[in-house]
Write a protein that holds these residues in place. Structure first.
Motif, short mmCIF file in Angstrom:
data_model
loop_
_atom_site.label_atom_id
_atom_site.label_comp_id
_atom_site.label_asym_id
_atom_site.label_seq_id
_atom_site.Cartn_x
_atom_site.Cartn_y
_atom_site.Cartn_z
N SER A 88 19.09 -40.04 -128.10
CA SER A 88 18.13 -39.01 -127.69
C SER A 88 18.72 -37.61 -127.88
O SER A 88 18.03 -36.69 -128.33
CB SER A 88 17.73 -39.21 -126.23
N ILE A 114 17.81 -37.72 -120.91
CA ILE A 114 16.64 -38.06 -121.74
C ILE A 114 15.46 -37.16 -121.40
O ILE A 114 14.73 -36.71 -122.29
CB ILE A 114 16.28 -39.55 -121.56
N VAL A 135 11.86 -40.66 -128.08
CA VAL A 135 12.53 -40.37 -126.81
C VAL A 135 11.80 -41.05 -125.65
O VAL A 135 12.43 -41.55 -124.71
CB VAL A 135 12.61 -38.84 -126.59
#
Length: 320
Positions: free
Chosen positions: A116, A205, A235
């Motif tokens: 990510s 994230i 993501v």
């Protein structure tokens, strides 16, 4: 000991179930594990067949998750079969397998977090992406990931080592990860440390998602908008997979609460469901996220999946 013998030896499938029910449960797991191992092995094979993939940070991290998932699935399935057939192994070997499984449990979500961050750098820092995202730095990142994963085993391993005599390691026993927990407070400490890890990973994230979302709103061209939109979806999928992994940490508490009630059959079914939903299911999301959603990788994967017989794939593209 914090856990009784029933807990240590019950595993996922317990002999107290009817034979037909045990066979059905074990067959379902074997089919799923074989399918996932086949798909992941095909993806790993595809990764190593093209230089474009193993010189790209994103694909290196992807291959790392696949390898970790394959090893974890193999070891967890091995323990499942040994428990089902009531086959003991030396305790020393069991400890090694359990430690490896603890490390791999955290290696995958930590790698997802790194992936990510890599997407964040690619979208929000495009001018520095080539400089930051290099194969060498990806390998260093993997070493850091495993260093943090190993720290988790230090929560339980040293206490276990000083709590059992040396003769214990040469005795034969039914192997189970729970054998490393010798005190009830140990499991709470392990859970607290694990949830701290997942708090950091979840925050990372969420941060990357917000930054990529802002970049998507500011995108001036259709190409950039399409690229940022795809990164946002990736993501989100990483976040969803991380949530499933987080549920895996809570499962032992739910299982132990059910076991204390005294309903062993319900405990076995809940544990079986947890294994399917929160261990096997997250492992099948990796191929979905990168193996199938990535156009470049998918074309090469399809070529090798059909043993090169798919004439719709351009040979020049495969040979690049």
């Amino acid at each position: 000991m914090a856990l009784n013998n029933t807990t240590l030896h019950s595993g996922i499938i317990n002999p107290s179930l009817k034979k037909s029910e045990r066979i059905l449960m074990i067959l379902i797991v074997q089919v799923l594990v074989m399918v996932f191992l086949y798909i992941n092995s095909l993806l790993i094979f595809t990764f190593f067949k093209k230089e474009t993939f193993y010189t790209n940070t994103r694909y290196i991290f992807f291959a790392h998750t696949l390898i970790c998932d394959c090893v974890f699935l193999f070891l967890s399935d091995l323990l499942l079969l040994l428990i089902y057939f009531q086959m003991p192994m030396p305790a020393g070997l069991c400890v090694i397998i359990c430690v490896v499984m603890i490390i791999l449990t955290f290696a995958t979500p930590l790698t997802l977090t790194a992936m990510s961050v890599e997407r964040y750098v690619a979208i929000c820092m495009p001018l520095r992406h080539v400089e930051i995202s290099t194969p060498h730095r990806a390998l260093y990142g993997i070493l850091v990931i495993h260093a943090f994963s190993i720290l988790q085993s230090f929560v339980v391993l040293p206490i276990f080592v000083v709590s059992v005599p040396l003769s214990f390691y040469i005795t034969d026993m039914i192997c189970s990860v729970e054998m490393l927990i010798v005190n009830s407070w140990q499991s709470h400490l392990k859970s607290a440390a694990s949830q701290f890890y997942f708090l950091i990973m979840s925050s990372t994230i969420i941060f990357t998602y917000i930054k990529i979302l802002k970049a998507a709103k500011m995108a001036s061209t259709d190409t950039k908008k399409k690229s940022t939109s795809k990164c946002l979806k990736t993501v989100i999928l990483h976040g969803f997979q991380l949530v499933l992994s987080l549920f895996q940490l809570w499962c032992p508490f739910i299982e132990m609460a059910v076991l204390q009630i005294g309903n062993l059959e319900l405990f076995i079914h809940i544990r079986y469901f947890d294994y399917l939903a929160f261990i096997l299911a997250p492992k099948c999301l990796n191929p979905l996220i990168y193996g199938l959603r990535d156009d470049h990788f998918y074309i090469v994967l399809k070529h090798y999946a059909f043993c090169g017989l798919n004439k719709k794939i351009y040979p020049k593209f495969i040979d690049q």
